[in-house]
Scaffold this active site. Sequence first.
Site, PDB file in Angstrom:
ATOM      1  N   LYS A  28       0.634  -1.214  -0.098  1.00 49.50           N
ATOM      2  CA  LYS A  28       0.044   0.094  -0.022  1.00 49.50           C
ATOM      3  C   LYS A  28       0.805   1.283  -0.069  1.00 49.50           C
ATOM      4  O   LYS A  28       0.398   2.147  -0.738  1.00 49.50           O
ATOM      5  CB  LYS A  28      -0.987   0.081   1.127  1.00 49.50           C
ATOM      6  CG  LYS A  28      -0.283   0.053   2.538  1.00 49.50           C
ATOM      7  CD  LYS A  28      -1.395   0.080   3.794  1.00 49.50           C
ATOM      8  CE  LYS A  28      -0.777  -0.063   4.883  1.00 49.50           C
ATOM      9  NZ  LYS A  28      -0.013   1.174   5.302  1.00 49.50           N
ATOM     10  N   THR A  29       1.973   1.224   0.722  1.00 46.33           N
ATOM     11  CA  THR A  29       2.609   2.503   0.809  1.00 46.33           C
ATOM     12  C   THR A  29       3.459   2.803  -0.825  1.00 46.33           C
ATOM     13  O   THR A  29       3.533   3.866  -1.077  1.00 46.33           O
ATOM     14  CB  THR A  29       3.906   2.200   1.754  1.00 46.33           C
ATOM     15  OG1 THR A  29       3.442   1.998   3.182  1.00 46.33           O
ATOM     16  CG2 THR A  29       4.747   3.680   1.941  1.00 46.33           C
ATOM     17  N   ASP A 213      -3.611   7.213   4.903  1.00 50.99           N
ATOM     18  CA  ASP A 213      -3.241   5.865   4.985  1.00 50.99           C
ATOM     19  C   ASP A 213      -3.812   5.160   6.231  1.00 50.99           C
ATOM     20  O   ASP A 213      -4.264   5.999   7.022  1.00 50.99           O
ATOM     21  CB  ASP A 213      -1.732   5.763   4.964  1.00 50.99           C
ATOM     22  CG  ASP A 213      -1.014   4.374   5.111  1.00 50.99           C
ATOM     23  OD1 ASP A 213      -1.761   3.588   4.641  1.00 50.99           O
ATOM     24  OD2 ASP A 213       0.162   4.397   5.350  1.00 50.99           O
ATOM     25  N   GLU A 214      -3.898   3.682   6.424  1.00 54.21           N
ATOM     26  CA  GLU A 214      -4.295   3.275   7.591  1.00 54.21           C
ATOM     27  C   GLU A 214      -5.954   3.909   8.081  1.00 54.21           C
ATOM     28  O   GLU A 214      -5.860   4.097   9.064  1.00 54.21           O
ATOM     29  CB  GLU A 214      -3.336   3.413   8.649  1.00 54.21           C
ATOM     30  CG  GLU A 214      -2.161   2.958   8.588  1.00 54.21           C
ATOM     31  CD  GLU A 214      -1.997   1.313   8.425  1.00 54.21           C
ATOM     32  OE1 GLU A 214      -2.924   0.708   8.674  1.00 54.21           O
ATOM     33  OE2 GLU A 214      -0.902   0.717   8.339  1.00 54.21           O
ATOM     34  N   GLN A 244      -7.465  -5.191   9.724  1.00 57.24           N
ATOM     35  CA  GLN A 244      -6.476  -4.981  10.706  1.00 57.24           C
ATOM     36  C   GLN A 244      -6.698  -3.688  11.693  1.00 57.24           C
ATOM     37  O   GLN A 244      -5.833  -2.826  12.148  1.00 57.24           O
ATOM     38  CB  GLN A 244      -5.193  -4.468   9.815  1.00 57.24           C
ATOM     39  CG  GLN A 244      -4.746  -5.692   8.930  1.00 57.24           C
ATOM     40  CD  GLN A 244      -3.368  -5.357   8.327  1.00 57.24           C
ATOM     41  OE1 GLN A 244      -2.315  -5.153   9.024  1.00 57.24           O
ATOM     42  NE2 GLN A 244      -3.347  -5.315   6.851  1.00 57.24           N
ATOM     43  N   ARG A 607       2.854 -10.534  10.315  1.00 52.97           N
ATOM     44  CA  ARG A 607       3.946  -9.987  10.318  1.00 52.97           C
ATOM     45  C   ARG A 607       5.026 -10.977   9.903  1.00 52.97           C
ATOM     46  O   ARG A 607       6.249 -10.497   9.446  1.00 52.97           O
ATOM     47  CB  ARG A 607       4.306  -9.718  11.891  1.00 52.97           C
ATOM     48  CG  ARG A 607       3.410  -8.593  12.649  1.00 52.97           C
ATOM     49  CD  ARG A 607       3.122  -7.515  11.721  1.00 52.97           C
ATOM     50  NE  ARG A 607       1.678  -7.551  10.982  1.00 52.97           N
ATOM     51  CZ  ARG A 607       1.461  -6.613  10.074  1.00 52.97           C
ATOM     52  NH1 ARG A 607       2.558  -5.775   9.711  1.00 52.97           N
ATOM     53  NH2 ARG A 607       0.384  -6.811   9.217  1.00 52.97           N
TER      54      ARG A 607
END
Length: 667
Positions: A28-29, A213-214, A244, A607
């Site tokens: 996504k970044t 973002d997020e 998330q 993770r």
Amino acid sequence: MKLNLEQQKAVEHVEGPLLIFAGAGSGKTRVITNRIVHLIQKKGVEPQKIVALSFTNKSAREMKERIQKMLPRKQTRGLELATFHSLGLKICKKYLNQIGFSAPFLLLAPNDLELVLLEILKKKKIDLKSLSAKSLLSKISFKKNTGYLGVNANTWSEEDALLEEIYEDYNREMQNQNAVDFDDLILKPIQILEAIPEAREYYHQKYKFFMIDEFQDTNLTQYKLIKLLLGTNQNICVVGDDDQSIYGFRGSCRDLILNFEKDFQNTKVIHLLQNYRSAIPILHVANSLIQNNHNRKEKQLWSAIESNHKPFYKECEDEVAEANFVAEKIQELVVKEKYKYGEIAILFRTNYQSRVFEQELRVRSIPYKLIGAYNFFDRKEVKDILAYLRVIANPKDELSLLRIINYPRRGLGENSILKIQQKAIELGLSIFETLQKICEEVELLPDLKKQSISKIYEFLELIEKYRKEFYQKKMSEVLKNLIHELQFEREIASEVEDEKVLKARMLNLSEVVNMLAHFEREWEEENKPNLFDFLLRISLLTSDEGNNENLDSQKVQLMTMHLSKGLEFRCVFLVGLEEGILPSSKTFEQVEGIDEERRLFYVGITRAKERLFFSSARERKKFGDVVTCVPSRFLNEIDSKYLELDLPLQVHSQANFLEILEQLKVS
């Protein structure tokens, strides 16, 4: 690496609302940064018209670094890559004086806020044992983020009324001190935009493209700020993953991402589901788990990364055996499979679980780092020197002034300082102004010794001298001189005997000088920052959750699952997977609470890149007593074909497992 088809669609979208569901590890970044570059390079959008918001300074910095590798610096000048709080701070610096504050205002850190609240509780004669400042601050923050204190309006009690009263007193006292807290950096801009039409018009003209973002972690207050900044503009792109969302306890509202299409008509929706981080067996486990959640957008992450290693679950005898198992596996991975210690993480639900693992790792001489345990800015000498800088920048900062007025020691005892405070109240002046008055009119406080008045005069002279120097010279050099003149080394040497401790504490002061030097280098010459700007930057840094940007590549990382968000490791151990720990016992009666705990477990799982280990204990000590434990319900929700199991002979069947759960609820 080339963009995949869905990533490319997200990058090339320009006009109108865009919702990107970006699964864990889906790049996504990369999409956000490429989208910004596309807007500037291909669509001719001026960089100062673009705002990209994230939740931590670390992620904002990462975006900035990536974009600078793709575009010449002159093409990114004016681009707003920020956190919600740093954007709010810019609005406050420009307009806060128009809603009852003066410049410079104070941005108080949590430790200072506790002192403010303690004074309020003392004035109200409230028993500090029954209401802790820390828990009250948490409730105040929750209200500022959501609009309510977390109380049930149908069962309004005297305690609820008292909380509302304290909330009002707190806000009044903050205004009296010309101070704001971190939540105010969102609330005050909302007040500014609602009350000042020219401010609203200014930002509507200034910003044309918003990216967040997020987005699943956004709270109602932050969302309100964004909508005010947008006005009638529909060019908003939000990126997130409802699976998330793990910060409900802090006020984040997952419904915002789920209902985004209702709020913005004609929203284009893109799903990024290819995971570039985790091997296929890890994603099988993650997908198998998260499908048990209620009210979520249906999606399945997939990966092209092959692996023969299934995630491994071990049920251990007790917490010591669990730590033993983890430490042995780490040694095996390092020796036999050439893993580096820094590529391995042990994740747990709460910090208290770390002790037994730390103990076992020490015994085996395995290097480790406990993340989020102690913040650089909480160290005494760092707080002391920053207090000096705050008073130099703003003499009305009374919390900082009281911290340093007798440090290094000037012979001013507690009684003398108390008399000075009382005289300030009597005169209706600030403490700094009262000190000046005392030096001019010695008879104001006849009990104060002449030597003490002389020391106060020297202190005021020092503050005035450095105020001028900080505005005239290179600030990092001035700070170095200030530390030397205050004789911090001599003062610390009188407090500690160990030469190593003295050296470490002086190195911490040196690091503050380094930070200031780096801060000065960041700015363009024509926008030269002042001391106030630096202190605001420091205050924002202390607001970041945990300390996870200082990972040590040579050490095993120990941290909570919450702190692991945004990180990745070749190997992950998820430990303490038992009922009452994960899920937390506080969430047993709430569907949404259990769902959030499941999402937290999902974050922990995703993770891992190559290897994943689960563990639990059949019994563990609590307050000295041995307690029988039950494996987490989440383990039973994962299809067993995706796991390699190492269980005792008496395996818990699904029926037996649920039966034990019912017995626990009854007891």
